[in-house]
Design an enzyme around this catalytic site. Structure first.
Site, PDB file in Angstrom:
ATOM      1  N   LYS A   1     -15.311  29.350 -17.359  1.00  0.00           N
ATOM      2  CA  LYS A   1     -15.770  30.745 -17.446  1.00  0.00           C
ATOM      3  C   LYS A   1     -14.658  31.640 -18.015  1.00  0.00           C
ATOM      4  O   LYS A   1     -14.888  32.444 -18.915  1.00  0.00           O
ATOM      5  CB  LYS A   1     -16.159  31.225 -16.047  1.00  0.00           C
ATOM      6  CG  LYS A   1     -16.894  32.535 -16.000  1.00  0.00           C
ATOM      7  CD  LYS A   1     -17.089  33.018 -14.554  1.00  0.00           C
ATOM      8  CE  LYS A   1     -17.919  32.065 -13.731  1.00  0.00           C
ATOM      9  NZ  LYS A   1     -18.157  32.605 -12.364  1.00  0.00           N
TER      10      LYS A   1
ATOM     11  N   LYS B   1     -10.606  28.612  -6.968  1.00  0.00           N
ATOM     12  CA  LYS B   1     -11.651  29.083  -6.040  1.00  0.00           C
ATOM     13  C   LYS B   1     -11.194  28.843  -4.617  1.00  0.00           C
ATOM     14  O   LYS B   1     -10.362  27.968  -4.375  1.00  0.00           O
ATOM     15  CB  LYS B   1     -12.959  28.311  -6.276  1.00  0.00           C
ATOM     16  CG  LYS B   1     -14.190  29.035  -5.774  1.00  0.00           C
ATOM     17  CD  LYS B   1     -14.593  30.130  -6.738  1.00  0.00           C
ATOM     18  CE  LYS B   1     -15.867  30.827  -6.371  1.00  0.00           C
ATOM     19  NZ  LYS B   1     -16.415  31.538  -7.534  1.00  0.00           N
TER      20      LYS B   1
HETATM   21  N1  GLU Z   1     -16.534  35.180  -7.649  1.00  0.00           N
HETATM   22  C1  GLU Z   1     -16.729  35.654  -8.986  1.00  0.00           C
HETATM   23  C2  GLU Z   1     -17.096  34.502  -9.898  1.00  0.00           C
HETATM   24  O1  GLU Z   1     -17.584  33.486  -9.477  1.00  0.00           O
HETATM   25  C3  GLU Z   1     -15.565  36.503  -9.481  1.00  0.00           C
HETATM   26  C4  GLU Z   1     -14.240  35.811  -9.585  1.00  0.00           C
HETATM   27  C5  GLU Z   1     -13.064  36.746  -9.886  1.00  0.00           C
HETATM   28  O2  GLU Z   1     -13.280  37.921 -10.036  1.00  0.00           O
HETATM   29  O3  GLU Z   1     -11.947  36.230  -9.929  1.00  0.00           O
HETATM   30  O4  GLU Z   1     -16.998  34.615 -11.090  1.00  0.00           O
END
Ligand code: GLU
Length: 432
Positions: free
Chosen positions: A92, A104
């Protein structure tokens, strides 16, 4: 689906690897997470007893920069799930060209069963466990399922207590008063909205008022997106939360529904017990029914593995936009592809959240804070640009959108990996 979520997620990568040449070194590095920490978090409960929760933080790959990704509080959290989510974050961040790798975190807990004080102790306890593993140049957490700005504020405060210094850039998604960014709260949905607005006309949905949309999940992302789509003139015909959903083929009055849910929320401190399915002007449906409604667009915005080989043949929507992470598993994806139903993948659709997290981190480090217009304009530029790039790559190479997104990300990731020196590079040097 295979038993492991990570194994299943890696099949998406393997499929993309058939369409791009990358070095063996890069393949090898992307096969497993770089590092993982499992921590036991003792929490003193309000009744005086001690409960010990399990927490995780995973750094999947940091070739493009410090690892980045949210922290999830959910009873279903496992190491396998956190590893998969860190894997998706890697791609991503690369899709959006953010200078980050993927990470994560998570705690196996039902936060709705905790008091606010217990939740604060758990949040601070989590940071006590992972403090040596995170940092503004190492790994930067953020909110995810059932965590929010208040929790990020406690966590940043705890990190600062441990470090004896003020380091707001260690966590994003903070309250504004603690160095948060304007626009972060609505960023995931606004990003998804920009992707939908860019790609829907290309898919043939040129008229918002004729485009019927069902949204599964009425949390931060799903509820704000429902409102943004409603305000832009789209026909949101169904929404749901964990307890069930509502449906009206003529279109739902989203502002009223959102307000009704929020008003009841005020009675609760942090989590809402009131469910959208209690709104009785509309026909009640369950989550499984929502997914199979006869609509134009389906937007899964809840959790993983909602569309699998069990229901993929029953999906009637003409296209899907994944706002949740991993809502369609590999088998489900293969079936939808064979039926000619395009799926706009999570690593593009929901990337608005981490993009504004990146803006927050930049603002924290420069000490210069932007207006909401500035944030949203920069978000729009990136989302529209990368949605266009992926659409073009998919059309040129005749690839499904997910595979195109992985190919697009892989070219950026492997470039950073190879810049450090590859087997080929050293073999060539030996031969010189
Ligand atoms: N939890 C969100 C995601 O899955 C945001 C992650 C972030 O802002 O670092 O993209």
């Amino acid at each position: 689906m295979s038993n492991s979520l990570l194994e299943d997620a890696r099949k998406q990568l393997d499929k993309a690897l058939e369409h791009i040449e990358i070095s063996d070194d890069s393949r090898e590095r992307l096969s497993m997470p770089k590092s993982t920490i499992i921590t036991r978090i003792p929490v003193r409960m309000d009744d005086g007893t001690l409960k010990v929760f399990q927490g995780f933080r995973v750094r999947f790959d940091d070739s493009r920069g410090p690892t980045k990704g949210g922290i999830r509080f959910h009873p279903g959290v496992t190491l396998d799930e956190v590893q998969s989510l860190a894997f998706w974050m890697t791609f991503k961040c690369a899709v959006l060209d953010l200078p980050y790798g993927g990470g994560k975190g998570g705690v196996t807990v039902n936060p709705k069963e905790l008091s606010k004080l217990e939740l604060e102790r758990l949040s601070r306890g989590y940071i006590n466990g992972v403090a040596d593993f995170i940092g503004p140049d190492v790994d930067i957490p953020a909110p995810d399922v059932y965590t929010n700005s208040m929790i990020m504020g406690w966590m940043m405060d705890q990190y600062n207590i441990i470090r004896r210094s003020v380091q707001p850039a260690v966590i994003t998604g903070k309250p504004l008063s603690m160095g948060g960014s304007r626009g972060r709260e609505a960023a995931t949905s606004l990003g998804a909205f920009f992707v939908m607005r860019t790609l829907l006309p290309k898919m043939g949905f040129k008229k918002p008022e004729k485009t019927r949309i069902a949204i599964q999940g009425f949390g931060n992302a799903g509820s704000i997106l429902a409102l943004q789509l409603y305000e832009a003139g789209y026909k949101v015909v169904a929404v749901s939360d964990s307890k069930g959903g509502i449906y009206d083929p003529k279109g739902l009055d989203i502002p009223v529904i959102k307000k009704q849910k929020e008003d009841t929320q005020k009675l609760q401190t942090l989590y809402c017990d009131m469910s959208v399915c209690h709104i009785d002007e509309y026909q009640s449906i369950d989550n499984a029914q929502l997914l199979e409604l006869d609509v134009d667009i389906l937007v899964p915005s809840a959790l993983e593995n909602q569309i699998t080989e069990k229901n993929a043949y029953n999906i009637k929507a003409k296209a899907l936009f994944e706002v949740a992470n991993g809502p369609v598993d590999f088998a489900g994806d293969t079936i939808l592809e064979s039926r000619g139903i395009p799926v706009v993948p999570d690593i593009l659709t929901n990337a608005g959240g981490v993009t504004v997290s990146y803006f927050e981190w930049v603002q924290n480090r420069s000490g210069l804070y932007w207006t909401e217009e500035d944030v949203n304009e920069r978000l729009e530029q990136r989302m529209v640009r990368e949605a266009g790039n992926i659409w073009q790559l998919a059309s040129e190479k005749k690839l499904p959108l997910r595979t195109a997104a992985y190919v697009h990300a892989l070219s950026r990731i492997s470039e950073s990996m190879d810049a450090r020196g590859t087997k080929n590079y050293y073999q060539k040097r030996d031969a010189d």
